[in-house]
Design a protein around this motif. Structure first.
Motif, short mmCIF file in Angstrom:
data_model
loop_
_atom_site.label_atom_id
_atom_site.label_comp_id
_atom_site.label_asym_id
_atom_site.label_seq_id
_atom_site.Cartn_x
_atom_site.Cartn_y
_atom_site.Cartn_z
N LEU A 28 0.84 -1.21 0.00
CA LEU A 28 0.00 0.00 0.00
C LEU A 28 0.87 1.26 0.00
O LEU A 28 1.96 1.23 0.56
CB LEU A 28 -0.90 0.00 1.24
N GLY A 48 0.68 2.48 -3.22
CA GLY A 48 1.02 2.62 -4.64
C GLY A 48 0.60 1.46 -5.53
O GLY A 48 0.34 1.64 -6.71
N GLU A 72 4.61 -4.47 -6.39
CA GLU A 72 4.95 -3.06 -6.19
C GLU A 72 4.66 -2.23 -7.44
O GLU A 72 4.74 -2.75 -8.55
CB GLU A 72 6.44 -2.93 -5.84
N ASP A 73 4.35 -0.98 -7.23
CA ASP A 73 4.14 -0.09 -8.37
C ASP A 73 5.47 0.32 -8.99
O ASP A 73 5.59 0.38 -10.21
CB ASP A 73 3.33 1.15 -7.95
MN MN Z 1 4.62 2.40 -2.28
#
Ligand code: MN
Ligand code: PRP
Ligand code: MG
Length: 182
Positions: A45, A47, A102-103
């Motif tokens: 969280l 992203g 992950e972003d």
């Molecule tokens: Mn992040």
């Protein structure tokens, strides 16, 4: 919408390209995990929310969806060395296959700390899928197992990524105008 997009210099990756690339990543991931143990997909969280949703829609094997929230102390546009777990997993990952979602990988600190923490808990494997990778910014050597797009060192927002918590809701990845953050 106009007021929001007015702050965007250019679209770096449009909605269609995101959807298409995420489908490709998902099919590679499906192939990799098809004969393995239980898969726990962990979104970081905040992203990763959009990527997590789009990716998991295309995962066709049994899996659970979990979330963690970590924060790094210090500067706002750059993560510091210390990573603190703000929301931990509420499930046991012993002997499970963990996929971290992950972003973006920037300095690499967040993922390095997370990978170490999850490996210590006895996960069978800890793999990483990142939508974006900014290799120029790396301070810690870490390689994702799957990467959506390598991007140049520009300030990107949208599709989950923020600047001061804004712009996460944009459906594309865009470059923020300099005037917004200068
Ligand atoms: Mn992040
Ligand atoms: C951003 C981004 C990654 C991390 C990458 O998250 O979403 O999680 O920083 O940086 P690093 O590779 O230098 O560690 P942030 O801490 O801003 O939180 P957010 O996801 O809630 O925006
Ligand atoms: Mg952020």
């Amino acid at each position: 919408r106009e007021e929001l997009e007015e702050k965007i210099e250019k679209v770096l990756i449009d909605e269609e390209s995101l959807t298409k690339r995420i489908k490709q990543l998902a099919s590679q991931i499906n192939e990799y995990y098809k004969d393995k143990n239980e898969l726990v997909i962990v979104g970081i969280l905040k992203g990763s929310i959009m990527f997590m949703a789009e990716l998991s829609k295309n995962i066709n094997i049994n899996c659970t969806l979990e979330f963690m929230d970590v924060s790094s102390y210090g500067a706002s546009t750059e993560s510091s060395g210390n990573v603190k777990i703000m929301k931990d997993l509420d499930t046991d990952i012993t002997n499970k296959e963990v996929l971290l979602v992950e972003d973006i990988i920037d300095t690499g600190r967040t993922l390095e700390a997370l990978r170490r923490s999850l490996e210590k808990r006895g996960a069978n494997s800890v793999k990483i899928v990142a939508l974006l990778d900014k290799p120029e910014r790396r301070l810690i050597e870490i390689k994702a197992d799957w990467v959506g797009f390598k991007i140049p060192n520009e300030f990107v927002v949208g599709f989950g990524l923020d600047y001061n918590q804004l712009y996460r809701n944009l459906p594309f990845i865009g470059v923020l105008k300099r005037e917004v953050y200068e």
